[in-house]
Design a protein around this motif. Structure first.
Motif, PDB file in Angstrom:
ATOM      1  N   CYS A  32       0.831  -1.208   0.000  1.00  0.00           N
ATOM      2  CA  CYS A  32       0.000   0.000   0.000  1.00  0.00           C
ATOM      3  C   CYS A  32       0.864   1.256   0.000  1.00  0.00           C
ATOM      4  O   CYS A  32       0.502   2.268  -0.626  1.00  0.00           O
ATOM      5  N   LEU A  33       2.009   1.206   0.662  1.00  0.00           N
ATOM      6  CA  LEU A  33       2.949   2.325   0.585  1.00  0.00           C
ATOM      7  C   LEU A  33       3.510   2.473  -0.819  1.00  0.00           C
ATOM      8  O   LEU A  33       3.688   3.590  -1.319  1.00  0.00           O
ATOM      9  N   ARG A  34       3.792   1.357  -1.487  1.00  0.00           N
ATOM     10  CA  ARG A  34       4.310   1.432  -2.855  1.00  0.00           C
ATOM     11  C   ARG A  34       3.289   2.062  -3.792  1.00  0.00           C
ATOM     12  O   ARG A  34       3.638   2.873  -4.661  1.00  0.00           O
ATOM     13  N   ILE A  35       2.018   1.707  -3.622  1.00  0.00           N
ATOM     14  CA  ILE A  35       0.965   2.333  -4.425  1.00  0.00           C
ATOM     15  C   ILE A  35       0.907   3.826  -4.146  1.00  0.00           C
ATOM     16  O   ILE A  35       0.844   4.659  -5.064  1.00  0.00           O
ATOM     17  N   THR A  36       0.936   4.178  -2.860  1.00  0.00           N
ATOM     18  CA  THR A  36       0.848   5.585  -2.465  1.00  0.00           C
ATOM     19  C   THR A  36       2.002   6.395  -3.015  1.00  0.00           C
ATOM     20  O   THR A  36       1.809   7.485  -3.584  1.00  0.00           O
ATOM     21  N   ARG A  37       3.204   5.904  -2.859  1.00  0.00           N
ATOM     22  CA  ARG A  37       4.379   6.653  -3.313  1.00  0.00           C
ATOM     23  C   ARG A  37       4.404   6.781  -4.835  1.00  0.00           C
ATOM     24  O   ARG A  37       4.796   7.826  -5.374  1.00  0.00           O
ATOM     25  N   ALA A  38       3.982   5.717  -5.538  1.00  0.00           N
ATOM     26  CA  ALA A  38       3.918   5.802  -6.999  1.00  0.00           C
ATOM     27  C   ALA A  38       2.938   6.893  -7.418  1.00  0.00           C
ATOM     28  O   ALA A  38       3.232   7.709  -8.301  1.00  0.00           O
ATOM     29  N   ALA A  39       1.771   6.925  -6.790  1.00  0.00           N
ATOM     30  CA  ALA A  39       0.782   7.947  -7.131  1.00  0.00           C
ATOM     31  C   ALA A  39       1.288   9.334  -6.777  1.00  0.00           C
ATOM     32  O   ALA A  39       1.090  10.293  -7.542  1.00  0.00           O
ATOM     33  N   GLN A  40       1.973   9.465  -5.656  1.00  0.00           N
ATOM     34  CA  GLN A  40       2.469  10.773  -5.240  1.00  0.00           C
ATOM     35  C   GLN A  40       3.512  11.328  -6.204  1.00  0.00           C
ATOM     36  O   GLN A  40       3.602  12.545  -6.381  1.00  0.00           O
ATOM     37  N   ARG A  41       4.302  10.454  -6.808  1.00  0.00           N
ATOM     38  CA  ARG A  41       5.302  10.941  -7.765  1.00  0.00           C
ATOM     39  C   ARG A  41       4.769  10.994  -9.186  1.00  0.00           C
ATOM     40  O   ARG A  41       5.505  11.289 -10.137  1.00  0.00           O
ATOM     41  N   GLY A  42       3.470  10.692  -9.348  1.00  0.00           N
ATOM     42  CA  GLY A  42       2.839  10.796 -10.654  1.00  0.00           C
ATOM     43  C   GLY A  42       3.019   9.599 -11.560  1.00  0.00           C
ATOM     44  O   GLY A  42       2.736   9.681 -12.756  1.00  0.00           O
ATOM     45  N   ASP A  43       3.469   8.467 -10.983  1.00  0.00           N
ATOM     46  CA  ASP A  43       3.666   7.256 -11.777  1.00  0.00           C
ATOM     47  C   ASP A  43       2.351   6.476 -11.802  1.00  0.00           C
ATOM     48  O   ASP A  43       2.161   5.495 -11.074  1.00  0.00           O
ATOM     49  N   ALA A  44       1.433   6.926 -12.643  1.00  0.00           N
ATOM     50  CA  ALA A  44       0.095   6.342 -12.680  1.00  0.00           C
ATOM     51  C   ALA A  44       0.133   4.872 -13.094  1.00  0.00           C
ATOM     52  O   ALA A  44      -0.622   4.051 -12.559  1.00  0.00           O
ATOM     53  N   ASP A  45       0.988   4.527 -14.038  1.00  0.00           N
ATOM     54  CA  ASP A  45       1.044   3.144 -14.507  1.00  0.00           C
ATOM     55  C   ASP A  45       1.428   2.200 -13.380  1.00  0.00           C
ATOM     56  O   ASP A  45       0.833   1.128 -13.216  1.00  0.00           O
ATOM     57  N   GLU A  46       2.431   2.581 -12.593  1.00  0.00           N
ATOM     58  CA  GLU A  46       2.878   1.714 -11.507  1.00  0.00           C
ATOM     59  C   GLU A  46       1.831   1.629 -10.404  1.00  0.00           C
ATOM     60  O   GLU A  46       1.570   0.552  -9.862  1.00  0.00           O
ATOM     61  N   ALA A  47       1.206   2.739 -10.069  1.00  0.00           N
ATOM     62  CA  ALA A  47       0.173   2.724  -9.031  1.00  0.00           C
ATOM     63  C   ALA A  47      -0.977   1.812  -9.451  1.00  0.00           C
ATOM     64  O   ALA A  47      -1.473   0.999  -8.645  1.00  0.00           O
ATOM     65  N   ARG A  48      -1.395   1.921 -10.691  1.00  0.00           N
ATOM     66  CA  ARG A  48      -2.507   1.096 -11.168  1.00  0.00           C
ATOM     67  C   ARG A  48      -2.086  -0.367 -11.297  1.00  0.00           C
ATOM     68  O   ARG A  48      -2.892  -1.277 -11.034  1.00  0.00           O
ATOM     69  N   ARG A  49      -0.841  -0.607 -11.700  1.00  0.00           N
ATOM     70  CA  ARG A  49      -0.363  -1.995 -11.818  1.00  0.00           C
ATOM     71  C   ARG A  49      -0.407  -2.687 -10.463  1.00  0.00           C
ATOM     72  O   ARG A  49      -0.918  -3.810 -10.334  1.00  0.00           O
ATOM     73  N   LEU A  50       0.117  -2.020  -9.451  1.00  0.00           N
ATOM     74  CA  LEU A  50       0.155  -2.622  -8.122  1.00  0.00           C
ATOM     75  C   LEU A  50      -1.258  -2.826  -7.568  1.00  0.00           C
ATOM     76  O   LEU A  50      -1.564  -3.865  -6.983  1.00  0.00           O
ATOM     77  N   SER A  51      -2.119  -1.826  -7.759  1.00  0.00           N
ATOM     78  CA  SER A  51      -3.492  -1.979  -7.295  1.00  0.00           C
ATOM     79  C   SER A  51      -4.192  -3.119  -8.032  1.00  0.00           C
ATOM     80  O   SER A  51      -4.973  -3.872  -7.431  1.00  0.00           O
ATOM     81  N   GLY A  52      -3.884  -3.270  -9.317  1.00  0.00           N
ATOM     82  CA  GLY A  52      -4.472  -4.355 -10.091  1.00  0.00           C
ATOM     83  C   GLY A  52      -4.083  -5.728  -9.583  1.00  0.00           C
ATOM     84  O   GLY A  52      -4.882  -6.671  -9.626  1.00  0.00           O
ATOM     85  N   LEU A  53      -2.849  -5.859  -9.074  1.00  0.00           N
ATOM     86  CA  LEU A  53      -2.419  -7.133  -8.504  1.00  0.00           C
ATOM     87  C   LEU A  53      -3.253  -7.529  -7.294  1.00  0.00           C
ATOM     88  O   LEU A  53      -3.361  -8.709  -6.957  1.00  0.00           O
ATOM     89  N   LEU A  54      -3.846  -6.537  -6.651  1.00  0.00           N
ATOM     90  CA  LEU A  54      -4.649  -6.775  -5.449  1.00  0.00           C
ATOM     91  C   LEU A  54      -6.130  -7.006  -5.759  1.00  0.00           C
ATOM     92  O   LEU A  54      -6.935  -7.134  -4.839  1.00  0.00           O
ATOM     93  N   THR A  55      -6.473  -7.102  -7.034  1.00  0.00           N
ATOM     94  CA  THR A  55      -7.884  -7.261  -7.422  1.00  0.00           C
ATOM     95  C   THR A  55      -8.577  -8.422  -6.712  1.00  0.00           C
ATOM     96  O   THR A  55      -9.744  -8.279  -6.301  1.00  0.00           O
TER      97      THR A  55
END
Length: 299
Positions: free
Chosen positions: A218-241
């Motif tokens: 969840c920290l990795r998702i948060t930090r990716a979104a905070q730095r504007g890395d939308a692809d990485e944030a969505r990829r990680l969240s997708g793994l948690l589907t």
């Protein structure tokens, strides 16, 4: 403290008592993981099911185990007098902030909800986060009401329900609310499947259930979104589907309780009755999802 990842741990309870070592262990894991804040006695923390003394004790345990990580303590109750008592206990325990949902039995009016927050914020010495949770409280905030409440003293954040899945609609939702809520009050998204999307849409915080158990991903998702890395944030969240799907099917508190037991972080009986732990096929689905998801998100 109202930015980044706010992680909400389970409050493991037996029928009559709190599992204090297990709860302290959950909070300590969050501190060591480096979450931005810890939310004790949220919905996942079963605040509505606990006595005043139990809530007071959990606030004390959370602040102690957090070792300096800011702790946000839920103070919601049916009566304003009880909310004020919980607020005093949280402040005395050393909480950095409080979280308040407009809990009710009789449906509340806008003026009654505004009056609740006015009464409480006038007595606070710490910041308050407004908890907008219509699925539980059956009260729907208008943006205008959020704006009125945000002008009260000590209001520092608004915890909003999940933003729309469509990213354009999510940005519009956050933008429209921001027109009413002043800039010094942060906006935080809840509903874990919308965590990445809410952050990418402009929310400053993610108030996360799964963050209370799996802070790393969840920290990795948060930090990716905070730095504007939308692809990485969505990829990680997708793994948690698979986890998000089970949250929707059985309720996040039941799923988190099952995962915590499966991981050996709590005992097998860790929900207050009448809530029941998942068993049989339901429990098997959770364990299968954990075995599928954890290796993927840990890489």
């Amino acid at each position: 403290m109202f930015t980044g990842l706010s992680a909400f741990p389970l409050s493991p309870v037996a029928e009559e008592s709190i599992d204090e070592p297990a709860f302290a262990g959950l909070v300590s894991r969050l501190h060591l993981a480096g979450v931005d804040s810890i939310g004790a006695l949220g919905s996942t923390g079963s605040y509505a099911y606990l006595s005043g003394e139990q809530r007071k004790r959990i606030a004390e345990l959370a602040v102690d185990a957090a070792e300096g990580t800011p702790v946000l303590v839920g103070i919601g109750a049916l009566r304003t007098v009880d909310v004020l008592r919980h607020a005093e206990d949280a402040q005395n325990a050393g909480a950095s902030a409080v979280l308040l949902a407009p809990v009710s039995y009789q449906p509340l009016t806008d003026d009654e909800v505004y009056g609740l927050y006015a009464d409480v914020t006038a007595r606070l010495s710490v910041p308050l986060c407004v908890y907008d949770n219509p699925g539980t409280t059956r009260f729907t905030f208008s943006d205008e009401l959020h704006g009125r409440i945000a002008e009260l003293p000590n209001v520092a954040s608004v915890k909003i329900p999940a933003t729309p899945e469509d990213q354009g609609e999510a940005r519009a939702r956050v933008r429209n609310l921001r027109r009413h809520v002043p800039g010094h009050v942060s906006l935080g998204v809840s509903g874990d499947s919308a965590g990445a999307g809410g952050l990418l849409a402009g929310c400053e915080a993610w108030y996360s259930v799964l963050g209370g158990l799996w802070p790393g991903v969840c920290l990795r998702i948060t930090r990716a979104a905070q730095r504007g890395d939308a692809d990485e944030a969505r990829r990680l969240s997708g793994l948690l589907t698979p986890i998000w799907t089970l949250f929707g099917r059985y309720g996040s508190v039941r799923v988190v309780a099952a995962i915590a037991d499966h991981m050996g972080l709590t005992g097998s009986l860790n929900l207050p009755r009448p809530l029941r732990e998942l068993a049989g096929e339901e429990r098997t689905q959770v364990e299968d999802a954990v075995r599928t998801v954890l290796p993927a998100v840990e890489n």
